[in-house]
Design an enzyme around this catalytic site. Sequence first.
Site, PDB file in Angstrom:
ATOM      1  N   GLY A  11       0.811  -1.216   0.000  1.00 48.35           N
ATOM      2  CA  GLY A  11       0.000   0.000   0.000  1.00 48.35           C
ATOM      3  C   GLY A  11       0.843   1.265   0.000  1.00 48.35           C
ATOM      4  N   LYS A  61       9.941   2.155   0.442  1.00 48.97           N
ATOM      5  CA  LYS A  61       8.792   2.117   1.356  1.00 48.97           C
ATOM      6  C   LYS A  61       8.416   3.541   1.742  1.00 48.97           C
ATOM      7  CE  LYS A  61       7.171   0.328   5.798  1.00 48.97           C
ATOM      8  NZ  LYS A  61       7.445  -0.617   6.899  1.00 48.97           N
ATOM      9  N   GLY A  80      -0.239   6.251   1.449  1.00 46.20           N
ATOM     10  CA  GLY A  80       0.931   5.749   0.726  1.00 46.20           C
ATOM     11  C   GLY A  80       2.263   6.228   1.285  1.00 46.20           C
ATOM     12  N   ASP A 126       0.814 -11.079   6.935  1.00 41.73           N
ATOM     13  CA  ASP A 126       1.374 -10.270   5.845  1.00 41.73           C
ATOM     14  C   ASP A 126       2.707  -9.649   6.256  1.00 41.73           C
ATOM     15  OD1 ASP A 126      -0.628  -8.851   7.535  1.00 41.73           O
ATOM     16  OD2 ASP A 126       0.164  -7.083   6.534  1.00 41.73           O
TER      17      ASP A 126
HETATM   18  P1  AMP Z   1       1.644  -2.747   8.242  1.00 42.43           P
HETATM   19  O1  AMP Z   1       0.844  -2.770   9.506  1.00 42.43           O
HETATM   20  O2  AMP Z   1       2.614  -1.613   8.145  1.00 42.43           O
HETATM   21  O3  AMP Z   1       2.276  -4.058   7.951  1.00 42.43           O
HETATM   22  O4  AMP Z   1       0.601  -2.463   7.061  1.00 42.43           O
HETATM   23  C1  AMP Z   1      -0.518  -3.276   6.775  1.00 42.43           C
HETATM   24  C2  AMP Z   1      -1.092  -2.917   5.431  1.00 42.43           C
HETATM   25  O5  AMP Z   1      -1.471  -1.541   5.395  1.00 42.43           O
HETATM   26  C3  AMP Z   1      -0.153  -3.116   4.250  1.00 42.43           C
HETATM   27  O6  AMP Z   1      -0.924  -3.483   3.143  1.00 42.43           O
HETATM   28  C4  AMP Z   1       0.428  -1.735   4.062  1.00 42.43           C
HETATM   29  O7  AMP Z   1       0.906  -1.518   2.759  1.00 42.43           O
HETATM   30  C5  AMP Z   1      -0.776  -0.865   4.351  1.00 42.43           C
HETATM   31  N1  AMP Z   1      -0.402   0.461   4.823  1.00 42.43           N
HETATM   32  C6  AMP Z   1       0.161   0.797   6.002  1.00 42.43           C
HETATM   33  N2  AMP Z   1       0.336   2.121   6.089  1.00 42.43           N
HETATM   34  C7  AMP Z   1      -0.106   2.653   4.942  1.00 42.43           C
HETATM   35  C8  AMP Z   1      -0.186   3.974   4.413  1.00 42.43           C
HETATM   36  N3  AMP Z   1       0.218   5.030   5.110  1.00 42.43           N
HETATM   37  N4  AMP Z   1      -0.709   4.114   3.182  1.00 42.43           N
HETATM   38  C9  AMP Z   1      -1.131   3.070   2.456  1.00 42.43           C
HETATM   39  N5  AMP Z   1      -1.094   1.813   2.894  1.00 42.43           N
HETATM   40  C10 AMP Z   1      -0.587   1.599   4.119  1.00 42.43           C
HETATM   41 MG    MG Z   2       3.249  -4.888   6.614  1.00 36.92          MG
END
Ligand code: AMP
Ligand code: MG
Length: 497
Positions: free
Chosen positions: A100, A116, A129, A259
């Site tokens: 994301g 990232k 994003g 994930d």
């Molecule tokens: P994480 O908890 O960081 O592993 O993120 C879980 C999901 O949310 C993954 O699909 C990430 O890509 C998405 N994600 C986290 N933060 C953001 C953000 N600021 N913008 C877009 N997607 C995000």
């Molecule tokens: Mg993640």
Amino acid sequence: MNAISQPFQIKHTGLEWDNHFHRLGPDFYTELAPQALPDPYWVGRAFGVADLLGLPAEQLQSGALLQALAGNQPISGTQPLASVYSGHQFGHWAGQLGDGRACLLGEANGLEVQLKGSGLTPYSRRGDGRAVLRSSIREFLCSEAMHALGIPTTRALCVVGSDEVVPRETLETAAVVTRVAPSFIRFGHFEHFAARNQLAQLKTLADYVITRYYPDCQTAETLGANPYANLLLRVCERTAEMLAHWQAVGFCHGVMNTDNMSILGLTIDYGPFQFLDAYDPGHICNHTDRGGRYAFARQPDIAHWNLYALAQALMPLIEDQALALQALDRFKPLFARTWRQRMRAKLGLAAGADGANTDADQALIDELLALLAQDRVDYSLFWRRLSQGVASQNFVPVRDLFLDRPAWDAWLLRYSERLADTDPGQAAGLMRKTNPKYVLRNYLGELAIEAAKSKDFSRVAQMLALLERPFDEHPEFESFAALPPDWASRIEISCSS
Ligand code: AMP
Ligand code: MG
């Protein structure tokens, strides 16, 4: 925005780009360019990682690369993409997730290079994003710290920052981390295709991972010579080894969703992670994790749970449940054995055959951990002082860490008996390279972050240099090896930031 000079040709520096993942085809990703980030500046750089990629050090100082890694310049030869995956978050099926806020540029020197925080993708859901400076510095420093501790992890080449504002609980600024790993494939990539019954894609993905990363699974005679059951077995083994490292060093990941589990057994997606200060098996480092699903002592069981989710996803390929269960059964004993070996090394006991003294050593370790928990003794400081104690045969500084001194004295007596047939010099040598003097405590990260917020990036560089050699003495940074200050316990870190 800065004037953009010539299109940046990273190829001319000698880097040859490839992208095996891209060849899997469009079912696995969406091609896209990173989003531009205005007026970027370097926040932190790891020249050791540049070396791994074959990137000359001057490149990591060039304005052209700065612009490219901020997403402002295409890099010729790359095929940027965001991959799609799904996953279980906090024990619940979350459906489609995906990169994301990340973008895979391609591979250099056999390693994938990913940005990232590089902007919106089709998988951004409600997110923007972006990643904030604070979390980017934490990921950068911790990736390199874990590597230096000998713990399997994704790496980080650099962080670039910008004054672009991103709203979180407060207004923060954006940054991009350039991450490096042989692969960023997660358990969730497999779950994605299994959940949609896209079995051809599931097989393509599994065959890709086997061919590229686990080629021995093609010929293994174990588990009925079933390559997919062997893949599961190998992932169980790598994950068990990673968890043994985490538990021994006192690392709490904080968001062990499927994930965030690497198919290569690498520590990945540094978010609200924490190195324990006081030893507390129930410690929850993620402010969002109210129920404590990912509490420190639960991590091995959670990893096993996640491996079940992976097994479930691989079942259409494995086809035989008994084989999958056999593979999964490898996790617990291997974790226990590897963890015990690591704990023994922390005690200065050289790795012998696991059979010898197993029960006695396990009891010694369990009693010690119960004592550390009871008195909430600082975990890293304890082990380092114990190492010095063994070297100098003066255990007073260790004793000072305990409230229940008689209990400590009793344990020390049993430990000294166990050490009796070991050469103290040898034991102390082993302990000094097993028990780090410096770990990335939350408050140390905060010091680097606070300075970086006022554009002083010297602290990030300083912290990196320290954490790249965590077992060495660094007399000028003695205070960073001491007990954390009081304010450290008030730091709160949540999920995605
Ligand atoms: P994480 O908890 O960081 O592993 O993120 C879980 C999901 O949310 C993954 O699909 C990430 O890509 C998405 N994600 C986290 N933060 C953001 C953000 N600021 N913008 C877009 N997607 C995000
Ligand atoms: Mg993640």
